[in-house]
Design an enzyme around this catalytic site. Structure first.
Site, mmCIF file in Angstrom:
data_model
loop_
_atom_site.group_PDB
_atom_site.id
_atom_site.type_symbol
_atom_site.label_atom_id
_atom_site.label_comp_id
_atom_site.label_asym_id
_atom_site.label_seq_id
_atom_site.Cartn_x
_atom_site.Cartn_y
_atom_site.Cartn_z
ATOM 1 N N ASP A 87 0.850 -1.184 0.000
ATOM 2 C CA ASP A 87 0.000 0.000 0.000
ATOM 3 C C ASP A 87 0.888 1.237 0.000
ATOM 4 O OD1 ASP A 87 0.864 -0.074 2.631
ATOM 5 O OD2 ASP A 87 -1.122 0.028 3.527
ATOM 6 N N TYR A 89 2.896 4.826 0.770
ATOM 7 C CA TYR A 89 3.542 5.395 1.949
ATOM 8 C C TYR A 89 2.510 6.214 2.732
ATOM 9 C CZ TYR A 89 7.892 4.191 -0.483
ATOM 10 O OH TYR A 89 8.909 3.520 -1.131
ATOM 11 N N PHE A 100 6.458 2.061 -4.423
ATOM 12 C CA PHE A 100 7.844 2.278 -3.994
ATOM 13 C C PHE A 100 8.375 3.674 -4.307
ATOM 14 C CE2 PHE A 100 7.695 -2.405 -4.416
ATOM 15 C CZ PHE A 100 8.104 -2.763 -3.137
ATOM 16 N N HIS A 228 11.093 -9.348 0.164
ATOM 17 C CA HIS A 228 10.794 -7.915 0.058
ATOM 18 C C HIS A 228 12.080 -7.116 0.273
ATOM 19 C CE1 HIS A 228 8.978 -4.002 0.991
ATOM 20 N NE2 HIS A 228 7.908 -4.448 0.367
#
Length: 264
Positions: A87, A89, A100, A228
């Site tokens: 989701d 920031y 990102f 991740h």
């Protein structure tokens, strides 16, 4: 992003958030419009709209201002790589509707720093074109720049599973309905005719891995899996993100199937 004057700073903060729910006014590439319209006309889309409008009426601070920005910058027919985030920031001035990515001038978050570090590692190792004799100043500029819009314009779909979030509340909009739209988007990309690379980092992204294409005429696909890029997992087994060579592998695959590689 911070501004110098008090009034300007307040205006910037308001501009960084979702102020009204009006998906019809959001910019979208033409070939995404039908899919998005069908979703918002569905029961899941109506439920999502009700949830967001209720939260806005309750003065929730919701990011980003354009949740579908990825679909504006990367048309369906140009998608060559899909990078799936979780989701947006959840801090003021960070989210811009691209997984990102952060706007120019915003401090690069830790996961994105690791993404940049892996790209630079691949360049130095000589497995990614453009590596080797890089000037320190150039590497520093890349590492300090968190805006990935140039990737999006080249065909990298920077897609979050959940496309809105509330300030200081990661995961606040999980299971509100965005995931159903994400699934439709992934299905549309999987059904497209050109070569596509799916980069799925971490269990959350890998849970939405596309179904294998079937049929004699199926388009070439490459599925790249790793941990991740978060500092909590980037170097851990079973598949560390650091050292994964995903960016080099993606470009080699695209070139092998007649597509232009990405300038990472």
């Amino acid at each position: 992003m911070p501004a110098s004057g008090g009034g300007d700073a307040m205006a910037d903060l308001v501009a960084d958030r979702l102020k009204t729910w009006n998906p019809c006014a959001w910019p979208l590439a033409q070939d995404w419009r039908g899919l998005v319209a069908d979703f918002f006309a569905s029961a899941q889309g109506v439920r999502l709209a009700s949830f967001i409008t209720t939260r806005l009426a309750g003065d929730a601070v919701i990011f980003p201002p354009q949740p579908l920005h990825a679909l504006a910058l990367t048309p369906l027919h140009k998608v060559k790589v899909v990078i799936l985030g979780q989701d947006p920031y959840h801090g003021p001035g960070q989210a811009q509707g691209l997984a990102f990515s952060v706007p120019p001038g915003v401090r690069v978050p830790p996961s994105l720093r690791n993404i940049r570090a892996e790209i630079d590692r691949e360049r130095r190792a000589g497995v990614l074109a453009g590596g080797g004799a890089d000037h320190p100043e150039q590497a520093a500029v890349r590492t300090s720049n968190g805006d990935l819009a140039s990737w999006a314009s080249q065909g990298v779909l920077l897609l979050n599973t959940c496309m809105t979030v509330e300030q200081a509340a990661p995961g606040a909009h999980a299971n509100a309905g965005w995931e159903a739209l994400t699934d439709r988007i992934i299905d549309a990309v999987q059904a497209s005719s050109g070569p596509v690379v799916f980069m799925l980092w971490g269990s959350h992204a890998q849970a939405r891995r596309p179904e294998p294409a079937s049929g004699a005429g199926r388009a070439p696909r490459l599925l790249l899996l790793a941990n991740h890029p978060s500092p909590l997992s980037a170097n851990r087994l079973p598949v560390p993100f650091i050292g994964c060579d995903h960016f080099a592998q993606a470009n080699a695959f695209l070139v092998a199937h007649g597509a232009t590689p990405i300038d990472w």
